[in-house]
Structure formats: structure tokens, C-alpha cells
Write an enzyme that holds these catalytic residues in place. Structure first.
Site, PDB file in Angstrom:
ATOM      1  N   CYS A 112       0.858  -1.187   0.000  1.00 56.78           N
ATOM      2  CA  CYS A 112       0.000   0.000   0.000  1.00 56.78           C
ATOM      3  C   CYS A 112       0.890   1.231   0.000  1.00 56.78           C
ATOM      4  O   CYS A 112       2.092   1.144   0.244  1.00 56.78           O
ATOM      5  CB  CYS A 112      -0.863   0.033   1.248  1.00 56.78           C
ATOM      6  N   ARG A 160       1.512   1.178  -5.843  1.00 54.62           N
ATOM      7  CA  ARG A 160       1.664   0.263  -4.712  1.00 54.62           C
ATOM      8  C   ARG A 160       0.344  -0.426  -4.347  1.00 54.62           C
ATOM      9  O   ARG A 160       0.296  -1.242  -3.428  1.00 54.62           O
ATOM     10  CB  ARG A 160       2.192   1.021  -3.489  1.00 54.62           C
ATOM     11  N   TRP A 192      -3.913  -1.896  -1.395  1.00 53.56           N
ATOM     12  CA  TRP A 192      -4.037  -3.156  -2.120  1.00 53.56           C
ATOM     13  C   TRP A 192      -4.417  -4.184  -1.068  1.00 53.56           C
ATOM     14  O   TRP A 192      -3.625  -4.506  -0.181  1.00 53.56           O
ATOM     15  CB  TRP A 192      -2.721  -3.517  -2.807  1.00 53.56           C
ATOM     16  N   ASN A 241       0.962   0.252   5.989  1.00 57.40           N
ATOM     17  CA  ASN A 241       1.428  -0.546   4.853  1.00 57.40           C
ATOM     18  C   ASN A 241       2.150  -1.757   5.417  1.00 57.40           C
ATOM     19  O   ASN A 241       3.104  -1.595   6.180  1.00 57.40           O
ATOM     20  CB  ASN A 241       2.379   0.300   3.985  1.00 57.40           C
ATOM     21  N   GLY A 242       1.677  -2.945   5.072  1.00 54.31           N
ATOM     22  CA  GLY A 242       2.317  -4.159   5.581  1.00 54.31           C
ATOM     23  C   GLY A 242       1.273  -5.179   5.971  1.00 54.31           C
ATOM     24  O   GLY A 242       0.098  -5.042   5.638  1.00 54.31           O
ATOM     25  N   GLU A 275       7.999 -14.062 -21.521  1.00 51.30           N
ATOM     26  CA  GLU A 275       7.786 -12.708 -21.018  1.00 51.30           C
ATOM     27  C   GLU A 275       6.754 -11.963 -21.876  1.00 51.30           C
ATOM     28  O   GLU A 275       5.883 -11.262 -21.354  1.00 51.30           O
ATOM     29  CB  GLU A 275       9.127 -11.965 -20.965  1.00 51.30           C
ATOM     30  N   LYS A 292       3.221 -10.510 -20.418  1.00 54.99           N
ATOM     31  CA  LYS A 292       2.896  -9.083 -20.554  1.00 54.99           C
ATOM     32  C   LYS A 292       1.525  -8.901 -21.183  1.00 54.99           C
ATOM     33  O   LYS A 292       0.708  -8.123 -20.704  1.00 54.99           O
ATOM     34  CB  LYS A 292       3.984  -8.431 -21.421  1.00 54.99           C
ATOM     35  N   GLU A 344      -1.190  -9.944 -18.704  1.00 55.29           N
ATOM     36  CA  GLU A 344      -1.357  -9.016 -17.577  1.00 55.29           C
ATOM     37  C   GLU A 344      -2.206  -7.799 -17.941  1.00 55.29           C
ATOM     38  O   GLU A 344      -3.024  -7.367 -17.144  1.00 55.29           O
ATOM     39  CB  GLU A 344       0.016  -8.512 -17.089  1.00 55.29           C
ATOM     40  N   HIS A 394       3.929 -31.905 -28.643  1.00 57.92           N
ATOM     41  CA  HIS A 394       3.648 -32.762 -27.485  1.00 57.92           C
ATOM     42  C   HIS A 394       2.384 -32.345 -26.739  1.00 57.92           C
ATOM     43  O   HIS A 394       2.294 -32.540 -25.533  1.00 57.92           O
ATOM     44  CB  HIS A 394       4.856 -32.770 -26.540  1.00 57.92           C
ATOM     45  N   LYS A 441       1.812  -3.739  -8.213  1.00 61.11           N
ATOM     46  CA  LYS A 441       3.194  -3.609  -8.657  1.00 61.11           C
ATOM     47  C   LYS A 441       4.102  -4.507  -7.833  1.00 61.11           C
ATOM     48  O   LYS A 441       5.077  -5.034  -8.328  1.00 61.11           O
ATOM     49  CB  LYS A 441       3.623  -2.136  -8.539  1.00 61.11           C
TER      50      LYS A 441
HETATM   51  C1  G6P Z   1       3.755  -9.120  -9.494  1.00 66.42           C
HETATM   52  C2  G6P Z   1       3.637  -8.325 -10.775  1.00 66.42           C
HETATM   53  C3  G6P Z   1       4.529  -8.943 -11.843  1.00 66.42           C
HETATM   54  C4  G6P Z   1       5.948  -9.016 -11.325  1.00 66.42           C
HETATM   55  C5  G6P Z   1       6.017  -9.884 -10.071  1.00 66.42           C
HETATM   56  C6  G6P Z   1       7.392  -9.922  -9.454  1.00 66.42           C
HETATM   57  O1  G6P Z   1       3.132 -10.339  -9.636  1.00 66.42           O
HETATM   58  O2  G6P Z   1       2.300  -8.293 -11.219  1.00 66.42           O
HETATM   59  O3  G6P Z   1       4.483  -8.137 -13.003  1.00 66.42           O
HETATM   60  O4  G6P Z   1       6.787  -9.526 -12.299  1.00 66.42           O
HETATM   61  O5  G6P Z   1       5.118  -9.320  -9.101  1.00 66.42           O
HETATM   62  O6  G6P Z   1       7.721  -8.668  -8.920  1.00 66.42           O
HETATM   63  P1  G6P Z   1       9.153  -8.249  -8.454  1.00 66.42           P
HETATM   64  O7  G6P Z   1       8.975  -6.880  -7.882  1.00 66.42           O
HETATM   65  O8  G6P Z   1       9.602  -9.241  -7.415  1.00 66.42           O
HETATM   66  O9  G6P Z   1      10.042  -8.257  -9.639  1.00 66.42           O
END
Ligand code: G6P
Length: 592
Positions: free
Chosen positions: A2, A27, A72, A98-99, A469, A473, A476, A492, A587
Site C-alpha cells: 500500500c 503500490r 491493495w 502498509n504491511g 515474457e 505481458k 497481464e 507434445h 506492482k
Molecule cells: C507481481 C507483478 C509482476 C511481477 C512480479 C514480481 O506479480 O504483477 O508483473 O513480475 O510481481 O515482482 P518483483 O517486484 O519481485 O520483480
């Protein structure tokens, strides 16, 4: 995760707090709230965005003190009642957090026994009440803070004020970030320095188990025993913490376009005077290790897959793990394993769990992160920063490329392979070329695939890692179901899903695998797939979709990942989605 902001003595706290909340909503952004003092404590909070919150608070707010929070949800659904700030039962303490409080049920039981009642389900509300309970019992706020610091288990950055003092903000920190910004006649607080940089470049970063008492003219910091301690003030590199969109419509596209400068900055930081510049002890430990284990989540895990290959090139044996998997079955082959953790945020709970295990087993370790001062940065044995500048968009782009670049440089440093620097420099030209010439073409592909429900990415070796990746992306931010398949694995199983019109996006940038990939293209085409091929010129065919200049094939994730990022961006844009803040994601994920 947060975001917290607060101000005392600031001339227009509403402007600061709301701008700050907007900057910190990377956050978390499922609900937001503010509290201030004006004829008693006033709280406004609701589910939804900071913009929505702004529409429900009074136009003009006359106050000397304000705290704000963007959430969050962890404990308790994203409802209005669970939104911060939280007011204690007797309305003495107004607090944001936050935490995650691990023992909140036990603390709630204790308070229930003392007659306390709760309106929501959050761990945070318990702490507001616990503080109040001890404040009323001891008659002294410092004593109450000291007491709760001994009782509360978990991670926290708390900011609060009391109903009896409209001139003082209190902050307490353990394992969640909290920064104080020092002004003239005002002081500010926030989860990171970015909201404050417009107003000051003098900061105090609280360390774990410290608390601060902040008035407009004074900041006093205390240790957990309640002894006042002296803290150094620090300043920040404005460029690296700026949230300025610089004219871009979204952070994601701004961050994609910052990739070349991110790579350049890393080269300048870690390669000077024709030599790699890494801590000699780190290099020695890596050289002496007989097995390197990469652990990370999401995008960072994909960077680890590429990084592992780089170390294998220099005869290191490696393995790569998803953090949440490794944590429940930790393995560390070899006599001298070395662990490399990768995390953009440095706060991902799954990885923090792994670090705990790593430390219990006294394993040498390194964190590669974009966030100096984060939990992993502070607690790992070695830390290498990515210097990518703040990454606001939830979908990681420039930090991913930075992770791969830094891993390549670290691996190359083991045998002082300086050719990498030339290869990286060449790959920058490819990225600029994509930025300058290929966006219209990528937009066209985006338009063609935007209404599809499923699609596939195909690649082999480095192109497969890139496909993973690219697929994540797209998933997401566009919510299209997408899978990355290694070309050889298609037959397979996954080939059963190929049907007429399904998009298959193929990377062909590796001379060793190009011929096999062409075979895969025929396999999916003959079953009706609509194929989009991204190839380097020397490996291309006239019918390919995008042909980029050649580069050192092992740098796919640096040179051509921008194509995948733009594609995800333009698809999300074409679907009218919130590009920077996709649904259900944060994030940084600070819960396991
Ligand atoms: C979340 C995000 C991903 C990210 C992952 C790892 O799941 O949605 O996009 O890659 O965390 O985050 P980090 O900060 O550890 O790289």
C-alpha cells in the site's frame, strides 16, 4: 503493498497528499482514503481510485495535518469499511498502514476482551485500537508506541495522529518503507521519496524498529527503547525517482521508451575504464561457487531464465526456480551454491520467504533489484541495483531489460568478456530502430488480435524465454489468454489447440534454432493459425511480419522485447483497458 503519504504544517496538504497518492497508487489501487484535523478528525475514504476520492472530499480543506493511503487489499476485501485511515474505538487514534500484521487475530482477541469492537476486517484497525488502548492506559503516546512495537508481529509502516494533537504526526516502521521529507516550516512523509521531491530533497529514511515524531518544525527519531537517535539526512537523484510522464499518455509506454537509457545507465555504472565494476568479494564468491540458483517471480523469473544461460556460457552450472515453488521445496545442489534473487520491487513476499530460508542455511546470496532500501536490498548479502528509475506501470518493462542486462554483465565479468559491451551497444540500435519504425506495424497487429480470446507465442532457447515474457505481458494488461510454447514442445500437446484463425506470434532471432522454428510455423499454419513472425533480417523470409536488424542472438530479451511490450500496450489500449493499472494485480505483491 500500500502507499502512505502525510504532511504536517504544509501550506496545502490536500494538494500534496492527493498528488502523492496518485504517484503511489502503483503500490495498490483498490481503495483510497485521507484523514485530517478540522474540528476533530475528519475521514474520507472509499473503494476506487484516488480520482474518485478527490471527488468526494470538500473542495477546500482547512487543516494543518493530513494522512492518506492507497490500498491493495490483503486482510479484508476492498470495501469502504476496510479502507484506511482507520479510527480507533474511542476515536483517539487515526492510522494508516502498509504491511501485514501476522498476529492480528490474537491482538483482536485481546482487545475484544477489553471491550473493543471493530467495524471492519483489517489487521490495521486492530493496531489503531491497540495504540489507543495503551495510550489510554499509559497516558503517554511514546509509551504506547514502544509497547505495541514489542507486541506486533509482521511488517508495518504506520502513520497516525491523535485527536488531541493536531500538530503532530507519528510514524513507526518495521520491514515496510517509510521516508520523511524535511521542509522549511513543514515536514512530509511517504512510502517512497517520489511524492516529496517536488518540495524537498532532504530525507530521513527510517530503519526497522524506529519511530518518528514529526511536527512542522521538528523531526525526532527514536529506537524501539524510546531513546532519541541521530539520523543522517540523505538526498535523492531526482531523475531516478521522478513520476513525470514527460508528455507520454501512460507510464508503460514511457517506460518502454526509456529502455535504451536504462541499458546505457547500467553500462556506465558497472563498466568503466574498460573493466567491469562489481564488488570483488561478490565476484570471488561467484567464482568459487559450484552452482548458481536463480530465484524470482513473474517477469523477474523470466529474466532469471535468461540470466542462468549467461552464467552457463561461462561454465557455471545453474538452476532456476519460481520463488513460491522453491520456498516449499528448497534445493541447493553443489558444495558451494550461490543464490541470485531478482526482484524489481525488492518487496515480493514469496522471495522474502526464500531469503529467510537462504539465511537459515547460511547460503551466499545476491539480490538484483530496482529498489534501493527495499527489504531484499537491505537483507541480502550482496545487492546490485538496476538504476532504472522508478517503474510505475504494473507491467514491468524497462526493469526486465535491466535485469537481463545486469545479469549478462555480471556473468561476463566472471571471465572479463568485454565483447558483451559491444553487443549491448549494437542492440541499442535495434531498440531505437523499433521505436522509430515499427510502432505502426505493431499497432496493426494489435488491432488484428485485440478481440481474440486465445493466442500463442512460440520460440526456442533465448527466443522461448522472451516468448514467456511476451506472453505474460499480454496476459497481464490485455486479459487475452496467451501461452508461450517452446517450438519443439508444440507437437507434445499444445498443437491440439491450434485451430483456424488463432494468432501465433513467433520469434526467430537465433541462427541455431531458426530452421526448426520455420518447421513449427508450417505446422501451425497448416492447421489454420494466423502467424506473425518477428525475425532478424538474416533469418527472415519475405512473408515475415517484422524484420529487425541483426544483433547478438543471446540478447533477444534486450534487443527485441520492446516489440512484445509495445504489442501488449497497443492491444490493451485498443481494448480501452487501464494500461498502467491492470485488474487484480499490484506492482509488488507483499503477500504469499
Ligand atoms: C507481481 C507483478 C509482476 C511481477 C512480479 C514480481 O506479480 O504483477 O508483473 O513480475 O510481481 O515482482 P518483483 O517486484 O519481485 O520483480
Amino acid at each position: 503493498m500500500c502507499g502512505i503519504v502525510g504532511a504536517v504544517g504544509f501550506v496545502s496538504p490536500k494538494d500534496y497528499v492527493f498528488n502523492g497518492l496518485k504517484m503511489l497508487d502503483y503500490r495498490g489501487y483498490d481503495s483510497a482514503g485521507v484523514a485530517y484535523f478540522n474540528n476533530g478528525i475528519q475521514i474520507f475514504k472509499d473503494v476506487g481510485s484516488v480520482e474518485h476520492l478527490l471527488s468526494i472530499v470538500p473542495e477546500t480543506i482547512d487543516t494543518n495535518i493530513m494522512i492518506g493511503h492507497t490500498r491493495w487489499a490483503t486482510h479484508g476485501a476492498p470495501t469502504k469499511l476496510n479502507t484506511h485511515p482507520h479510527l480507533s474505538f474511542h476515536e483517539k487514534i487515526c492510522l494508516v498502514h502498509n504491511g501485514v500484521i501476522e498476529n492480528f487475530k490474537e491482538l483482536r482477541g485481546f482487545l475484544t476482551g477489553k471491550g473493543y469492537r471493530f467495524y471492519g476486517e483489517t489487521d490495521t484497525e486492530i493496531i489503531a485500537n491497540l495504540l489507543e488502548y495503551y495510550y489510554l492506559e499509559k497516558g503517554e503516546i511514546i509509551e504506547a508506541i514502544k509497547t505495541i512495537m514489542t507486541l506486533v508481529k509482521g511488517s508495518y509502516a504506520f502513520a497516525f495522529f491523535t485527536s488531541e494533537d493536531k500538530n503532530t504526526l507519528y510514524v513507526i516502521k518495521k520491514a515496510s518503507p517509510l521516508v520523511i521529507g524535511l521542509g522549511e516550516g513543514f515536514n512530509l512523509i511517504a512510502s517512497d521519496a517520489s511524492p516529496m521531491i517536488e518540495h524537498t530533497n532532504k530525507f530521513i529514511e527510517l530503519d526497522d524498529l524506529e519511530f518518528g515524531i514529526v511536527t512542522k518544525d521538528k523531526v525526532a527519531i527514536y529506537n524501539k527503547k524510546g531513546e532519541q537517535i541521530k539520523k543522517d539526512t540523505i538526498s535523492k537523484d531526482v531523475e531516478l525517482i521522478s513520476h513525470d510522464l514527460k508528455g507520454y499518455p501512460h507510464y508503460m509506454i514511457k517506460e518502454i521508451e526509456e529502455i535504451p537509457q536504462t541499458v546505457r545507465r547500467l553500462m556506465a555504472k558497472y563498466y568503466q575504464d574498460d573493466k567491469y565494476q562489481f564488488d570483488p568479494n561478490l565476484i570471488k564468491d561467484l567464482e568459487e561457487s559450484d552452482h548458481i540458483i536463480f530465484i524470482a517471480c513473474g517477469t523477474s523469473y523470466h529474466a532469471g531464465l535468461v540470466g542462468g544461460r549467461y552464467f552457463e556460457k561461462y561454465d557455471k552450472s545453474t538452476s532456476r526456480f519460481i520463488a513460491s515453488e522453491w520456498a516449499f521445496h528448497p534445493t541447493y545442489p553443489g558444495k558451494k551454491p550461490f543464490i541470485i534473487m531478482i526482484s524489481q520491487s525488492g518487496e515480493t513476499a514469496d522471495l522474502i520467504h526464500c531469503l529467510k530460508i537462504i539465511k537459515e542455511h547460511n547460503l551466499k546470496n545476491l539480490i538484483i533489484t530496482n529498489t534501493g532500501g527495499s527489504t531484499l536490498d537491505r537483507n541480502a548479502m550482496y545487492s546490485l541495483l538496476l538504476y532504472s528509475g522508478i517503474e510505475v506501470s504494473v507491467a514491468s518493462t524497462k526493469a526486465y531489460v535491466a535485469q537481463v542486462t545486469l545479469l549478462a554483465m555480471l556473468a561476463a565479468a566472471l571471465s572479463n568478456d568485454t565483447k558483451l559491451i559491444d553487443d549491448l551497444t549494437d542492440s541499442l540500435d535495434v531498440i531505437y530502430d523499433i521505436q522509430d519504425h515499427y510502432k505502426p506495424l505493431i499497432m496493426k497487429v494489435a488491432d488484428e488480435i485485440k478481440d481474440k480470446k486465445n493466442l500463442f507465442y512460440l520460440g526456442r532457447s533465448f527466443d522461448y524465454f522472451l516468448s514467456l515474457e511476451a506472453s505474460l505481458k499480454l496476459k497481464e494488461i490485455s486479459y487475452i489468454h496467451s501461452e508461450a510454447i517452446p517450438g519443439g514442445e508444440l507437437k507434445h500437446g499444445p498443437i491440439a489447440l491450434i485451430e483456424k484463425g488463432i494468432p501465433v506470434i513467433v520469434f526467430i532471432t537465433d541462427p541455431d534454432t531458426a530452421a526448426s522454428m520455420r518447421g513449427n510455423i508450417e505446422e501451425v499454419k497448416s492447421r489454420g493459425a494466423k502467424v506473425y513472425t518477428i525475425a532478424t533480417k538474416s533469418l527472415s523470409k519475405p512473408e515475415d511480419t517484422i524484420m529487425v536488424e541483426d544483433y547478438a542472438y543471446y540478447l533477444s530479451s534486450v534487443a527485441v522485447s520492446s516489440i512484445a511490450f509495445y504489442l501488449a500496450y497497443y492491444v490493451a489500449l485498443a481494448k480501452g483497458l487501464n494500461v498502467d493499472k491492470p485488474r487484480n494485480l499490484a506492482k509488488s505483491v507483499t503477500v504469499e
